[in-house]
Scaffold this motif. Sequence first.
Motif, short mmCIF file in Angstrom:
data_model
loop_
_atom_site.label_atom_id
_atom_site.label_comp_id
_atom_site.label_asym_id
_atom_site.label_seq_id
_atom_site.Cartn_x
_atom_site.Cartn_y
_atom_site.Cartn_z
N TYR A 124 16.03 2.12 -5.02
CA TYR A 124 17.47 2.16 -5.29
C TYR A 124 18.29 2.49 -4.04
O TYR A 124 19.48 2.81 -4.14
N THR A 125 17.68 2.38 -2.87
CA THR A 125 18.39 2.73 -1.64
C THR A 125 19.66 1.90 -1.47
O THR A 125 20.72 2.43 -1.13
N ASN A 126 19.56 0.60 -1.69
CA ASN A 126 20.73 -0.26 -1.48
C ASN A 126 21.85 0.08 -2.44
O ASN A 126 23.03 0.06 -2.07
N ILE A 127 21.52 0.40 -3.69
CA ILE A 127 22.55 0.78 -4.66
C ILE A 127 23.19 2.10 -4.26
O ILE A 127 24.41 2.27 -4.33
N LEU A 128 22.36 3.05 -3.82
CA LEU A 128 22.90 4.34 -3.38
C LEU A 128 23.81 4.17 -2.17
O LEU A 128 24.85 4.84 -2.06
N ARG A 129 23.46 3.28 -1.25
CA ARG A 129 24.31 3.07 -0.07
C ARG A 129 25.69 2.55 -0.48
O ARG A 129 26.69 2.83 0.19
N GLU A 130 25.73 1.81 -1.57
CA GLU A 130 27.00 1.26 -2.02
C GLU A 130 27.91 2.32 -2.63
O GLU A 130 29.14 2.21 -2.55
N ILE A 131 27.33 3.35 -3.25
CA ILE A 131 28.16 4.31 -3.98
C ILE A 131 28.35 5.64 -3.22
O ILE A 131 29.31 6.35 -3.51
N LEU A 132 27.48 5.94 -2.27
CA LEU A 132 27.63 7.18 -1.52
C LEU A 132 28.66 6.99 -0.40
O LEU A 132 28.81 5.88 0.13
N PRO A 133 29.36 8.05 -0.04
CA PRO A 133 30.26 7.96 1.12
C PRO A 133 29.51 7.47 2.36
O PRO A 133 28.32 7.76 2.53
N SER A 134 30.20 6.75 3.21
CA SER A 134 29.55 6.08 4.34
C SER A 134 28.95 7.05 5.34
O SER A 134 28.07 6.67 6.13
N HIS A 135 29.40 8.31 5.35
CA HIS A 135 28.89 9.26 6.34
C HIS A 135 27.52 9.82 5.96
O HIS A 135 26.89 10.49 6.78
N LEU A 167 30.27 15.53 -2.55
CA LEU A 167 29.56 14.70 -1.60
C LEU A 167 30.18 14.69 -0.21
O LEU A 167 29.53 14.34 0.77
N GLN A 168 31.44 15.11 -0.12
CA GLN A 168 32.06 15.18 1.20
C GLN A 168 31.39 16.23 2.08
O GLN A 168 31.50 16.19 3.31
N HIS A 169 30.66 17.15 1.46
CA HIS A 169 29.96 18.19 2.21
C HIS A 169 28.48 17.87 2.45
O HIS A 169 27.77 18.67 3.07
N VAL A 170 28.01 16.72 1.95
CA VAL A 170 26.61 16.32 2.10
C VAL A 170 26.49 15.37 3.29
O VAL A 170 27.24 14.40 3.41
N GLY A 171 25.52 15.65 4.16
CA GLY A 171 25.28 14.78 5.30
C GLY A 171 24.10 13.84 5.10
O GLY A 171 24.09 12.73 5.63
#
Length: 260
Positions: free
Chosen positions: A188-199, A172-176
Amino acid sequence: MRIACFDSGIGGLTVLHEAMKRLPHEHFLYYADTLHVPYGTKSKEDVMRHVNEAVAAIVQEEVKALIVACNTATSIAISQLRQTYSIPIIGMEPAVKPALDLNRTTGKRVLVLATPLTLKQSKFKDLIARLDDQSIVDSLPLPELVHYCEQLNFDRSFMSNYFHTKLSSYPLQHVGTVVLGCTHYPFYTNILREILPSHIDIVDGSAGTVSRLVQILEHEGPVSCSLQKDGYDRVDFRCSSQDQAYIHKMETALHILRNQ
């Protein structure tokens, strides 16, 4: 006359919610094909048949436009529907173009999350071939996610574990940007925002679809000036199973979206 919004289940409510915000004076009909949900794991032939049956029922109502608020149904049936009916019909496609626009200069990749059937269709493959000139788009099917959404399973612990498992093999460090390529997925956007890197940005196709709807309505003539009450009074819910419990589920799901 109303604007119809159609999906196999509650996923299209994410598009309806966007349309209600953008068109506060319009009245809507929301139709869920509950007899055949989900579409994303069925054969192309079955989905085509189910969509034709559903739209035939929808056009019996007084509607002036139809949003096919389902990426799978759009990829399979949109061309035939436009040849069959005279009302404007707006489809969905994964928001690959805005995702690529966000990532062309960053060196980051785009990850499209969608149903297995959407990812297998030539419409999606043609979209990628046309837009992804840098070969930075990856895809991941999430066949279980529609089922969880239809169960109104928004438990943060359970769903976080699910997403962690599904995404564990991706660097995921390579995903923008992550593209939510099924209308159920923005629940599930809010849940994804919690677990995905902030970038990582998260995009879906609702805004683009509704923008296209607004363009078409303005071209056809003035939009409705009759102010409807805010909330459920602006939406008539229908489902192919004529299940009152499911209609209550749709009302609950729309309430969840309105309070996110």
